[in-house]
Design a protein around this motif. Structure first.
Motif, PDB file in Angstrom:
ATOM      1  N   ALA A 127      12.736  -1.018  -9.087  1.00 54.24           N
ATOM      2  CA  ALA A 127      11.851   0.010  -9.642  1.00 54.24           C
ATOM      3  C   ALA A 127      12.430   1.405  -9.427  1.00 54.24           C
ATOM      4  N   VAL A 128      13.004   1.639  -8.241  1.00 53.37           N
ATOM      5  CA  VAL A 128      13.563   2.953  -7.946  1.00 53.37           C
ATOM      6  C   VAL A 128      14.758   3.239  -8.853  1.00 53.37           C
ATOM      7  N   SER A 129      15.568   2.215  -9.139  1.00 54.51           N
ATOM      8  CA  SER A 129      16.755   2.421  -9.969  1.00 54.51           C
ATOM      9  C   SER A 129      16.394   2.855 -11.384  1.00 54.51           C
ATOM     10  N   LEU A 130      15.222   2.445 -11.862  1.00 55.83           N
ATOM     11  CA  LEU A 130      14.789   2.864 -13.195  1.00 55.83           C
ATOM     12  C   LEU A 130      14.579   4.375 -13.264  1.00 55.83           C
ATOM     13  N   ILE A 131      14.246   4.978 -12.130  1.00 56.69           N
ATOM     14  CA  ILE A 131      14.070   6.432 -12.064  1.00 56.69           C
ATOM     15  C   ILE A 131      15.384   7.125 -11.752  1.00 56.69           C
ATOM     16  N   ALA A 185       5.096  12.389 -12.670  1.00 54.40           N
ATOM     17  CA  ALA A 185       4.213  13.173 -13.537  1.00 54.40           C
ATOM     18  C   ALA A 185       3.574  14.350 -12.802  1.00 54.40           C
ATOM     19  N   HIS A 186       3.298  14.184 -11.523  1.00 51.59           N
ATOM     20  CA  HIS A 186       2.560  15.221 -10.797  1.00 51.59           C
ATOM     21  C   HIS A 186       3.391  15.894  -9.711  1.00 51.59           C
ATOM     22  N   GLY A 187       4.662  15.567  -9.610  1.00 51.23           N
ATOM     23  CA  GLY A 187       5.524  16.223  -8.638  1.00 51.23           C
ATOM     24  C   GLY A 187       5.302  15.747  -7.214  1.00 51.23           C
ATOM     25  N   PHE A 188       6.101  16.307  -6.322  1.00 48.89           N
ATOM     26  CA  PHE A 188       6.028  15.963  -4.896  1.00 48.89           C
ATOM     27  C   PHE A 188       5.088  16.958  -4.224  1.00 48.89           C
ATOM     28  N   ARG A 189       3.962  16.443  -3.696  1.00 50.50           N
ATOM     29  CA  ARG A 189       2.940  17.314  -3.129  1.00 50.50           C
ATOM     30  C   ARG A 189       2.725  17.002  -1.649  1.00 50.50           C
ATOM     31  N   TRP A 190       1.847  17.756  -1.022  1.00 45.74           N
ATOM     32  CA  TRP A 190       1.617  17.590   0.412  1.00 45.74           C
ATOM     33  C   TRP A 190       1.170  16.173   0.787  1.00 45.74           C
ATOM     34  N   PRO A 191       0.361  15.477  -0.027  1.00 48.58           N
ATOM     35  CA  PRO A 191      -0.003  14.111   0.383  1.00 48.58           C
ATOM     36  C   PRO A 191       1.214  13.189   0.497  1.00 48.58           C
ATOM     37  N   VAL A 234       0.834  -1.212   0.000  1.00 50.96           N
ATOM     38  CA  VAL A 234       0.000   0.000   0.000  1.00 50.96           C
ATOM     39  C   VAL A 234       0.862   1.252   0.000  1.00 50.96           C
ATOM     40  N   ILE A 235       1.905   1.244   0.829  1.00 53.63           N
ATOM     41  CA  ILE A 235       2.785   2.414   0.920  1.00 53.63           C
ATOM     42  C   ILE A 235       3.432   2.711  -0.432  1.00 53.63           C
ATOM     43  N   LEU A 236       3.932   1.677  -1.087  1.00 56.35           N
ATOM     44  CA  LEU A 236       4.596   1.876  -2.380  1.00 56.35           C
ATOM     45  C   LEU A 236       3.598   2.278  -3.460  1.00 56.35           C
ATOM     46  N   LYS A 237       2.346   1.820  -3.336  1.00 57.67           N
ATOM     47  CA  LYS A 237       1.319   2.152  -4.326  1.00 57.67           C
ATOM     48  C   LYS A 237       1.036   3.648  -4.359  1.00 57.67           C
ATOM     49  N   THR A 238       1.167   4.321  -3.232  1.00 53.89           N
ATOM     50  CA  THR A 238       0.875   5.757  -3.196  1.00 53.89           C
ATOM     51  C   THR A 238       1.849   6.576  -4.034  1.00 53.89           C
ATOM     52  N   GLY A 239       3.022   6.022  -4.329  1.00 50.64           N
ATOM     53  CA  GLY A 239       4.012   6.739  -5.128  1.00 50.64           C
ATOM     54  C   GLY A 239       4.768   7.807  -4.365  1.00 50.64           C
ATOM     55  N   ALA A 240       4.620   7.851  -3.036  1.00 56.93           N
ATOM     56  CA  ALA A 240       5.278   8.888  -2.247  1.00 56.93           C
ATOM     57  C   ALA A 240       6.796   8.782  -2.332  1.00 56.93           C
ATOM     58  N   VAL A 241       7.302   7.550  -2.330  1.00 54.68           N
ATOM     59  CA  VAL A 241       8.751   7.359  -2.392  1.00 54.68           C
ATOM     60  C   VAL A 241       9.298   7.858  -3.723  1.00 54.68           C
ATOM     61  N   GLU A 242       8.654   7.455  -4.835  1.00 56.23           N
ATOM     62  CA  GLU A 242       9.119   7.872  -6.156  1.00 56.23           C
ATOM     63  C   GLU A 242       9.021   9.385  -6.334  1.00 56.23           C
ATOM     64  N   ALA A 243       7.931   9.970  -5.815  1.00 56.79           N
ATOM     65  CA  ALA A 243       7.759  11.417  -5.950  1.00 56.79           C
ATOM     66  C   ALA A 243       8.832  12.178  -5.181  1.00 56.79           C
ATOM     67  N   ALA A 244       9.185  11.683  -3.991  1.00 60.18           N
ATOM     68  CA  ALA A 244      10.218  12.341  -3.197  1.00 60.18           C
ATOM     69  C   ALA A 244      11.567  12.288  -3.907  1.00 60.18           C
ATOM     70  N   ILE A 245      11.861  11.133  -4.516  1.00 60.46           N
ATOM     71  CA  ILE A 245      13.130  10.989  -5.234  1.00 60.46           C
ATOM     72  C   ILE A 245      13.166  11.919  -6.443  1.00 60.46           C
ATOM     73  N   ALA A 246      12.071  11.937  -7.209  1.00 65.01           N
ATOM     74  CA  ALA A 246      12.033  12.792  -8.391  1.00 65.01           C
ATOM     75  C   ALA A 246      12.181  14.264  -8.026  1.00 65.01           C
ATOM     76  N   ALA A 247      11.589  14.667  -6.885  1.00 62.61           N
ATOM     77  CA  ALA A 247      11.696  16.064  -6.462  1.00 62.61           C
ATOM     78  C   ALA A 247      13.115  16.428  -6.043  1.00 62.61           C
TER      79      ALA A 247
END
Length: 492
Positions: A159-163, A265-271, A111-124
């Motif tokens: 998955a993270v390494s691909l980003i 795609a949507h950046g790192f946001r408050w959620p 569930v945690i990984l599904k939210t994309g919070a980790v990927e968004a933080a890395i991209a930011a």
């Protein structure tokens, strides 16, 4: 005019494949079943609270006690060992309780990984252009090491390494820098963790040691290993940034230099920030529950479910892309299913022990006979050499059983009581397991996480070994010093 003989078609080259872990366990199961017809079981006398084996108290049963082909309530047979391994014990046991714990926690992290919070933080955090210092990669290295220590991040690094890897190459580094940040960091954290639910807590549960006990030395190990890894990363990353042509993979990295930079795609946001904050506070809550309230497998699993529910609500209320009630439940199922192989490995390993007569030192079993034999060998060795030997054995076994929870379930029923008989603390035996299991994942070709990250980075395995063998030797030397020092201070 004679026709020229037709050439036989070339046969495809045969590649050697390491047997699957379950296949290895199946062979071991047949061997264990056959051994019950040949070897004589025995038992030990116990003393103390908690009970420990009395050295030199082994008593033979006098004759072999063959295990049946089909088992019953009194004795596990060869064909029902998997079922017996799955249903053995209660909610706090190292069998059914541990299996349920792994599935539940795996679902929550899905569930945690599904939210994309980790990927968004890395991209930011990734730079848009070339960097001027190594601050970013050092911060990322520490965070990934922490992820390995807290929740056993491993295959997720693929998955993270691909980003991350294409972005770091575009920023002036190389794909090896990305591999160090993504994968080496997670395995250093995994190997030195004080609370990894899929490694150290599994081993402690099997060994009869309180979960998260011995935290102080493990936290020290994490800090030291992470610091050394960060210094090595800084040297390599700085060298490549100042002179990219010095990178061993400079030519192959041309692929990433010409590829578009991946980003969320949507950046790192408050959620995303809220989700990561909830996770951090949840980890503190778990640590408090274990240390202050004595929480065990059932309570820890319930805490993780609570963390997952809050994160799911945040993601749903914030209407994150791709998040719905159904998608979150699907992510939970996928997270649990991803750990189903580990559950089967643990169940099979437990079943093998049951076929041999069980792991109760006070009851007749072949495991006790094996322990008595090993104790006789280790009795002729210095205690510190026995502790170090445990580390080397765990490193060797990890070549074939790369699952941390699987290796713990196979080795700890033997290593924990052997530690009692050899004058080594069980906590030291668990530390030897952690370091031997976690760090060798950095070089074994049987590690799906390693091979997946190498594939994502487009780095050949041989090229990786040429680059990494010196750091690996240094990590093994430091691990040896830590295990021997743990024994010297009476680590408990």
């Amino acid at each position: 005019m004679s026709a020229e003989p037709l050439e036989a078609p070339a046969r495809p080259a045969r590649t050697m494949r390491v047997p699957d872990t379950l296949l290895i366990l199946l062979v071991l199961a047949v061997a264990a079943w056959a051994a019950t017809y040949v070897f004589v079981p025995g038992h030990f006398a116990m003393t103390g609270d908690p009970a420990r084996i009395v050295a030199g108290s082994f008593t033979s049963a006098g004759q072999a006690q063959p295990a049946p082909l089909f088992g019953d309530a009194q004795r596990t047979g060869l064909l029902d060992l998997l079922f017996a391994g799955l249903v053995s014990g209660d909610r706090d046991s190292a069998a059914v309780g541990l299996l349920a714990f792994i599935l539940v926690v795996g679902g929550v992290f899905g569930v945690i990984l599904k939210t994309g919070a980790v990927e968004a933080a890395i991209a930011a955090a990734l730079p848009d252009g070339r960097v001027k210092n190594e601050t970013l990669v050092i911060i990322l290295f520490v965070l990934f090491s922490l992820a390995g220590a807290v929740f056993g991040m491993g295959e997720e690094a693929i998955a993270v390494s691909l980003i991350l890897i294409p972005a770091l190459v575009r920023a002036g580094y190389d794909s090896l820098t990305g591999l160090i940040v993504c994968y080496v960091a997670t395995q250093i954290g995994f190997a030195t963790s004080w609370m990894n639910p899929f490694s150290v807590i599994v081993a402690q549960s099997i060994a009869g040691v309180p979960p998260m006990s011995g935290m102080g030395l493990r936290v020290l190990a994490w800090i030291l290993f992470t610091l050394i890894g960060a210094v090595w990363l800084w040297r390599h990353a700085r060298m490549v940034r100042l002179d990219p042509a010095r990178s061993p993979v400079f030519d192959t990295d041309q692929h990433w230099r010409s590829a578009p930079l991946a980003a969320a795609a949507h950046g790192f946001r408050w959620p995303h920030a809220t989700i990561l904050a909830v996770l951090g506070l949840g980890i503190i809550w778990v640590a408090w529950g274990v240390s202050a309230r004595g929480y065990y497998l059932g309570e820890i699993a319930a805490q993780f479910v609570g963390i997952g529910m809050v994160i799911g609500v945040v993601a749903r209320v914030a209407r994150l892309p791709g998040i719905s009630g159904n998608s979150l439940m699907e992510a939970f199922r996928d997270g649990a299913v991803a750990l189903a192989p580990a559950v089967l490995v643990i169940a099979a390993a437990k079943g093998i022990v049951l076929v041999m007569g069980g792991d109760d030192p006070a009851a007749d079993s072949l495991l006790n006979s094996l322990l008595a034999g090993l104790a006789g060998v280790t009795g002729a060795l210095p205690d510190w050499l026995t502790a170090w030997g445990m580390y080397l054995v765990q490193s060797l076994i990890n070549q074939f059983i790369v699952s941390g929870s699987g290796q713990a379930s196979v080795t700890m029923p033997l290593m924990a009581p052997l530690a009692d008989l050899s004058g080594v603390s069980r906590q030291t035996a668990i530390l030897a397991f952690q370091l031997g299991d976690g760090l060798t994942n950095l070089v074994v070709p049987t590690s799906a996480a390693l091979m997946g990250c190498l594939a994502a980075a487009r780095v050949d395995f041989v090229a990786w070994l040429r680059f990494f063998w010196r750091p690996m030797a240094a990590l093994m030397a430091l691990s040896s010093v830590f295990v021997i020092a743990a024994h010297a201070i009476g680590y408990t």
